[in-house]
Design an enzyme around this catalytic site. Structure first.
Site, PDB file in Angstrom:
ATOM      1  N   GLY A  11     -60.202 -28.163 -29.505  1.00  8.54           N
ATOM      2  CA  GLY A  11     -59.551 -28.416 -30.795  1.00  8.54           C
ATOM      3  C   GLY A  11     -58.779 -29.723 -30.795  1.00  8.54           C
ATOM      4  O   GLY A  11     -57.736 -29.828 -31.438  1.00  8.54           O
ATOM      5  N   HIS A  12     -59.302 -30.740 -30.106  1.00  9.20           N
ATOM      6  CA  HIS A  12     -58.541 -31.994 -29.942  1.00  9.20           C
ATOM      7  C   HIS A  12     -58.399 -32.797 -31.226  1.00  9.20           C
ATOM      8  O   HIS A  12     -57.605 -33.711 -31.292  1.00  9.20           O
ATOM      9  CB  HIS A  12     -59.186 -32.870 -28.864  1.00  9.20           C
ATOM     10  CG  HIS A  12     -60.494 -33.473 -29.274  1.00  9.20           C
ATOM     11  ND1 HIS A  12     -61.667 -32.749 -29.295  1.00  9.20           N
ATOM     12  CD2 HIS A  12     -60.812 -34.719 -29.707  1.00  9.20           C
ATOM     13  CE1 HIS A  12     -62.638 -33.533 -29.724  1.00  9.20           C
ATOM     14  NE2 HIS A  12     -62.157 -34.726 -29.972  1.00  9.20           N
ATOM     15  N   ARG A  13     -59.189 -32.469 -32.264  1.00 11.15           N
ATOM     16  CA  ARG A  13     -59.059 -33.213 -33.523  1.00 11.15           C
ATOM     17  C   ARG A  13     -58.133 -32.508 -34.516  1.00 11.15           C
ATOM     18  O   ARG A  13     -57.833 -33.053 -35.570  1.00 11.15           O
ATOM     19  CB  ARG A  13     -60.437 -33.432 -34.152  1.00 11.15           C
ATOM     20  CG  ARG A  13     -61.323 -34.300 -33.244  1.00 11.15           C
ATOM     21  CD  ARG A  13     -62.242 -35.169 -34.032  1.00 11.15           C
ATOM     22  NE  ARG A  13     -63.331 -34.396 -34.617  1.00 11.15           N
ATOM     23  CZ  ARG A  13     -64.474 -34.949 -35.036  1.00 11.15           C
ATOM     24  NH1 ARG A  13     -64.679 -36.244 -34.930  1.00 11.15           N
ATOM     25  NH2 ARG A  13     -65.412 -34.193 -35.548  1.00 11.15           N
ATOM     26  N   VAL A  16     -52.689 -29.447 -33.762  1.00  6.85           N
ATOM     27  CA  VAL A  16     -52.073 -29.087 -32.475  1.00  6.85           C
ATOM     28  C   VAL A  16     -52.759 -29.803 -31.315  1.00  6.85           C
ATOM     29  O   VAL A  16     -52.102 -30.423 -30.473  1.00  6.85           O
ATOM     30  CB  VAL A  16     -52.118 -27.550 -32.281  1.00  6.85           C
ATOM     31  CG1 VAL A  16     -51.700 -27.171 -30.869  1.00  6.85           C
ATOM     32  CG2 VAL A  16     -51.226 -26.863 -33.302  1.00  6.85           C
ATOM     33  N   GLY A  17     -54.077 -29.745 -31.264  1.00  8.60           N
ATOM     34  CA  GLY A  17     -54.810 -30.361 -30.149  1.00  8.60           C
ATOM     35  C   GLY A  17     -54.558 -31.858 -30.064  1.00  8.60           C
ATOM     36  O   GLY A  17     -54.377 -32.413 -28.973  1.00  8.60           O
ATOM     37  N   SER A 108     -49.605 -17.651 -32.733  1.00 11.49           N
ATOM     38  CA  SER A 108     -48.887 -17.931 -33.974  1.00 11.49           C
ATOM     39  C   SER A 108     -47.809 -16.871 -34.185  1.00 11.49           C
ATOM     40  O   SER A 108     -47.962 -15.723 -33.756  1.00 11.49           O
ATOM     41  CB  SER A 108     -49.882 -17.886 -35.120  1.00 11.49           C
ATOM     42  OG  SER A 108     -49.218 -17.673 -36.330  1.00 11.49           O
ATOM     43  N   SER A 109     -46.755 -17.254 -34.904  1.00  2.00           N
ATOM     44  CA  SER A 109     -45.646 -16.314 -35.130  1.00  2.00           C
ATOM     45  C   SER A 109     -46.047 -15.131 -36.009  1.00  2.00           C
ATOM     46  O   SER A 109     -45.315 -14.146 -36.085  1.00  2.00           O
ATOM     47  CB  SER A 109     -44.464 -17.042 -35.764  1.00  2.00           C
ATOM     48  OG  SER A 109     -44.845 -17.634 -36.982  1.00  2.00           O
ATOM     49  N   CYS A 110     -47.217 -15.210 -36.673  1.00  2.00           N
ATOM     50  CA  CYS A 110     -47.609 -14.103 -37.550  1.00  2.00           C
ATOM     51  C   CYS A 110     -48.127 -12.890 -36.779  1.00  2.00           C
ATOM     52  O   CYS A 110     -48.506 -11.897 -37.378  1.00  2.00           O
ATOM     53  CB  CYS A 110     -48.667 -14.559 -38.548  1.00  2.00           C
ATOM     54  SG  CYS A 110     -50.245 -14.842 -37.767  1.00  2.00           S
ATOM     55  N   TYR A 137     -56.299 -12.309 -38.754  1.00  2.00           N
ATOM     56  CA  TYR A 137     -55.967 -13.442 -37.881  1.00  2.00           C
ATOM     57  C   TYR A 137     -55.001 -13.002 -36.780  1.00  2.00           C
ATOM     58  O   TYR A 137     -55.164 -13.354 -35.605  1.00  2.00           O
ATOM     59  CB  TYR A 137     -55.335 -14.538 -38.750  1.00  2.00           C
ATOM     60  CG  TYR A 137     -54.837 -15.745 -38.000  1.00  2.00           C
ATOM     61  CD1 TYR A 137     -55.725 -16.676 -37.473  1.00  2.00           C
ATOM     62  CD2 TYR A 137     -53.475 -15.970 -37.835  1.00  2.00           C
ATOM     63  CE1 TYR A 137     -55.253 -17.804 -36.803  1.00  2.00           C
ATOM     64  CE2 TYR A 137     -52.996 -17.087 -37.172  1.00  2.00           C
ATOM     65  CZ  TYR A 137     -53.901 -17.999 -36.653  1.00  2.00           C
ATOM     66  OH  TYR A 137     -53.445 -19.112 -35.987  1.00  2.00           O
ATOM     67  N   LYS A 141     -55.321 -13.103 -32.681  1.00  2.00           N
ATOM     68  CA  LYS A 141     -54.364 -13.822 -31.821  1.00  2.00           C
ATOM     69  C   LYS A 141     -53.737 -12.868 -30.797  1.00  2.00           C
ATOM     70  O   LYS A 141     -53.491 -13.266 -29.649  1.00  2.00           O
ATOM     71  CB  LYS A 141     -53.285 -14.506 -32.667  1.00  2.00           C
ATOM     72  CG  LYS A 141     -53.813 -15.729 -33.396  1.00  2.00           C
ATOM     73  CD  LYS A 141     -54.142 -16.855 -32.407  1.00  2.00           C
ATOM     74  CE  LYS A 141     -54.829 -18.037 -33.018  1.00  2.00           C
ATOM     75  NZ  LYS A 141     -55.307 -19.027 -32.047  1.00  2.00           N
ATOM     76  N   HIS A 180     -51.086 -24.694 -45.381  1.00  2.00           N
ATOM     77  CA  HIS A 180     -49.793 -24.020 -45.290  1.00  2.00           C
ATOM     78  C   HIS A 180     -48.837 -24.633 -46.320  1.00  2.00           C
ATOM     79  O   HIS A 180     -49.124 -25.673 -46.919  1.00  2.00           O
ATOM     80  CB  HIS A 180     -49.231 -24.172 -43.875  1.00  2.00           C
ATOM     81  CG  HIS A 180     -49.997 -23.389 -42.863  1.00  2.00           C
ATOM     82  ND1 HIS A 180     -50.927 -23.974 -42.031  1.00  2.00           N
ATOM     83  CD2 HIS A 180     -50.005 -22.071 -42.557  1.00  2.00           C
ATOM     84  CE1 HIS A 180     -51.460 -23.041 -41.261  1.00  2.00           C
ATOM     85  NE2 HIS A 180     -50.920 -21.884 -41.553  1.00  2.00           N
TER      86      HIS A 180
HETATM   87  O1  GFB Z   1     -47.347 -21.446 -45.158  1.00  2.00           O
HETATM   88  P1  GFB Z   1     -47.952 -20.300 -45.863  1.00  2.00           P
HETATM   89  O2  GFB Z   1     -49.254 -20.523 -46.528  1.00  2.00           O
HETATM   90  O3  GFB Z   1     -48.170 -19.079 -44.897  1.00  2.00           O
HETATM   91  O4  GFB Z   1     -46.917 -19.785 -46.985  1.00  2.00           O
HETATM   92  P2  GFB Z   1     -47.298 -17.950 -44.169  1.00  2.00           P
HETATM   93  C1  GFB Z   1     -45.552 -19.577 -46.734  1.00  2.00           C
HETATM   94  C2  GFB Z   1     -44.819 -19.200 -48.016  1.00  2.00           C
HETATM   95  O5  GFB Z   1     -44.791 -20.337 -48.887  1.00  2.00           O
HETATM   96  C3  GFB Z   1     -45.445 -18.063 -48.810  1.00  2.00           C
HETATM   97  C4  GFB Z   1     -45.174 -19.950 -50.187  1.00  2.00           C
HETATM   98  O6  GFB Z   1     -44.414 -17.251 -49.328  1.00  2.00           O
HETATM   99  C5  GFB Z   1     -46.164 -18.813 -49.940  1.00  2.00           C
HETATM  100  O7  GFB Z   1     -46.341 -18.020 -51.106  1.00  2.00           O
HETATM  101  N1  GFB Z   1     -45.717 -21.109 -50.912  1.00  2.00           N
HETATM  102  C6  GFB Z   1     -45.138 -21.718 -51.988  1.00  2.00           C
HETATM  103  C7  GFB Z   1     -46.871 -21.749 -50.669  1.00  2.00           C
HETATM  104  N2  GFB Z   1     -45.914 -22.690 -52.460  1.00  2.00           N
HETATM  105  C8  GFB Z   1     -47.007 -22.745 -51.665  1.00  2.00           C
HETATM  106  C9  GFB Z   1     -48.177 -23.572 -51.647  1.00  2.00           C
HETATM  107  O8  GFB Z   1     -48.367 -24.453 -52.494  1.00  2.00           O
HETATM  108  N3  GFB Z   1     -49.079 -23.357 -50.649  1.00  2.00           N
HETATM  109  C10 GFB Z   1     -48.887 -22.382 -49.697  1.00  2.00           C
HETATM  110  N4  GFB Z   1     -49.809 -22.230 -48.742  1.00  2.00           N
HETATM  111  N5  GFB Z   1     -47.809 -21.555 -49.710  1.00  2.00           N
HETATM  112  C11 GFB Z   1     -49.316 -18.123 -42.584  1.00  2.00           C
HETATM  113  C12 GFB Z   1     -50.278 -17.105 -42.065  1.00  2.00           C
HETATM  114  O9  GFB Z   1     -48.375 -17.354 -43.236  1.00  2.00           O
HETATM  115  O10 GFB Z   1     -48.642 -18.849 -41.600  1.00  2.00           O
HETATM  116  C13 GFB Z   1     -51.039 -17.563 -40.898  1.00  2.00           C
HETATM  117  O11 GFB Z   1     -51.096 -16.671 -43.121  1.00  2.00           O
HETATM  118  C14 GFB Z   1     -50.211 -18.304 -39.870  1.00  2.00           C
HETATM  119  O12 GFB Z   1     -51.652 -16.468 -40.304  1.00  2.00           O
HETATM  120  C15 GFB Z   1     -49.363 -19.356 -40.511  1.00  2.00           C
HETATM  121  O13 GFB Z   1     -49.385 -17.432 -39.150  1.00  2.00           O
HETATM  122  C16 GFB Z   1     -48.418 -20.030 -39.540  1.00  2.00           C
HETATM  123  O14 GFB Z   1     -46.157 -18.535 -43.397  1.00  2.00           O
HETATM  124  O15 GFB Z   1     -46.917 -16.876 -45.133  1.00  2.00           O
END
Ligand code: GFB
Length: 316
Positions: A11-13, A16-17, A108-110, A137, A141, A180
């Site tokens: 996953g070097h690209r 994290v990698g 991952s913390s999830c 997921y 993990k 994210h």
């Molecule tokens: O980062 P995120 O997608 O994932 O969302 P998780 C975190 C929070 O931000 C949620 C809100 O409550 C989303 O509803 N949020 C607000 C948004 N606006 C946005 C937006 O425009 N985009 C996104 N994506 N979120 C993930 C896990 O959980 O975190 C994975 O699904 C993994 O498995 C990763 O662990 C680190 O923090 O909720």
């Protein structure tokens, strides 16, 4: 890690990698092997077997994974469990079969139960029900951690697991459907500013709490633990502090310089209410993060590559 040792970063690209690669280069390592996903499909057992038998790496960082934000995890549930399980099984078994000296698995913390007490200590793993949106997921993990521990117990392999909190930094994913929250907000506020819009949509209620770590700090911690940690179980990697999604949005808004309003969209999921890492184990080893959140977001936003990545994500 021996300086002449052969290092495979799976996953070097990715975000994290590539950060681990930058860190190792600055520490004077130069004996790397890389394969893109087009050259080596880590989900394919035979390809992975052949690669390890031919290359015989000494050290492996398993940073290859199918990852995404809350929506991607929720929608592509089969892909997230299948691809991650396959990658982990293939790479960890091949590392054992080819006598890899040390392997680091990144989770991952999830992985922690949705309603576990906060902050999340390493021994809360498998004590309760997982968050629905990313259960497939998280199960994959957790399997990765158990693979490392099982190969350690049965075969004496020095395979370790680390659990980063939510990450951000160079090479992040800016596809708004799959990313994210932090990269999504940087992009949304920037594009709204440029287009002169009056509001930016924030998913969910804005109340969930999240912790964020710059990926260069993560890479620094991974290098530190690769030198010093040789045990089963896992080590949390984070900052030990969190903030609400609303406060995160206000911070990104300020850094980007957007003057409009936040508009919360309650039809999007909130996910787990809080997942703050307990980082006392990591701190007891003598490691602390260096980049604070405001500084880190400013670094990302001022990097010209970031805007280029927005365009790339739009075309993809
Ligand atoms: O980062 P995120 O997608 O994932 O969302 P998780 C975190 C929070 O931000 C949620 C809100 O409550 C989303 O509803 N949020 C607000 C948004 N606006 C946005 C937006 O425009 N985009 C996104 N994506 N979120 C993930 C896990 O959980 O975190 C994975 O699904 C993994 O498995 C990763 O662990 C680190 O923090 O909720």
């Amino acid at each position: 890690m021996r300086k002449e040792g052969k290092i495979y970063i799976a996953g070097h690209r990715g975000m994290v990698g590539s950060a681990i690669y930058r860190k190792l280069k600055t520490e004077g390592f130069s004996n790397f092997i890389f394969r893109t996903s087009a050259e080596l499909d880590l989900r394919n057992q035979q390809e992975v077997k052949d690669f390890f038998a031919a290359e015989k790496p000494d050290y492996v960082f398993l940073a290859a994974a199918k990852v995404g934000g809350i929506q991607a995890n929720n929608v592509y549930r089969a892909d997230f469990i299948y691809e991650n399980l396959m990658i982990e099984c293939n790479v960890i078994h091949a590392a054992y079969a080819n006598k890899v000296e040390k392997l680091m698995f990144l989770g991952s913390s999830c992985i922690y139960p949705k309603l576990a007490p906060q902050p999340l200590k390493e021994d809360y793993l498998l004590t309760g029900v997982l968050e629905q949106t990313n259960e497939p997921y998280a199960i994959a993990k957790i399997a990765g951690i158990k693979l490392c521990d099982s190969y350690r117990k049965q075969y004496g392999c020095n395979f370790i697991s680390v659990m980063p909190t939510n990450l951000y930094g160079p090479n992040d994913n800016y596809d708004l459907e799959k990313s994210h929250v932090l990269p999504a907000l940087i992009r949304k506020f920037h594009e709204a500013k440029v287009a002169g819009k009056t509001e930016v949509e924030i998913w969910g209620s804005g109340t969930p709490l999240r912790e964020f770590l710059h990926v260069d700090d993560l890479a620094d911690a991974c290098y530190y633990l690769m030198q010093s940690y040789n045990e089963e179980g896992l080590v949390n990697i984070g900052t030990g502090t969190d903030l609400s999604i609303k406060d995160l949005a206000l911070l990104v808004k300020k850094i980007v310089g957007f003057n409009g309003e936040l508009k919360f969209n309650a039809s999007k999921p909130d996910g787990t209410p809080r997942k703050l890492m307990d980082v006392s184990k990591l701190h007891s080893f003598g490691w602390n993060h260096k980049i604070d959140l405001e500084q880190g977001i400013s670094m990302v936003y001022s990097d010209p590559e970031t805007i280029r990545k927005f365009q790339e994500a739009t075309i993809a």
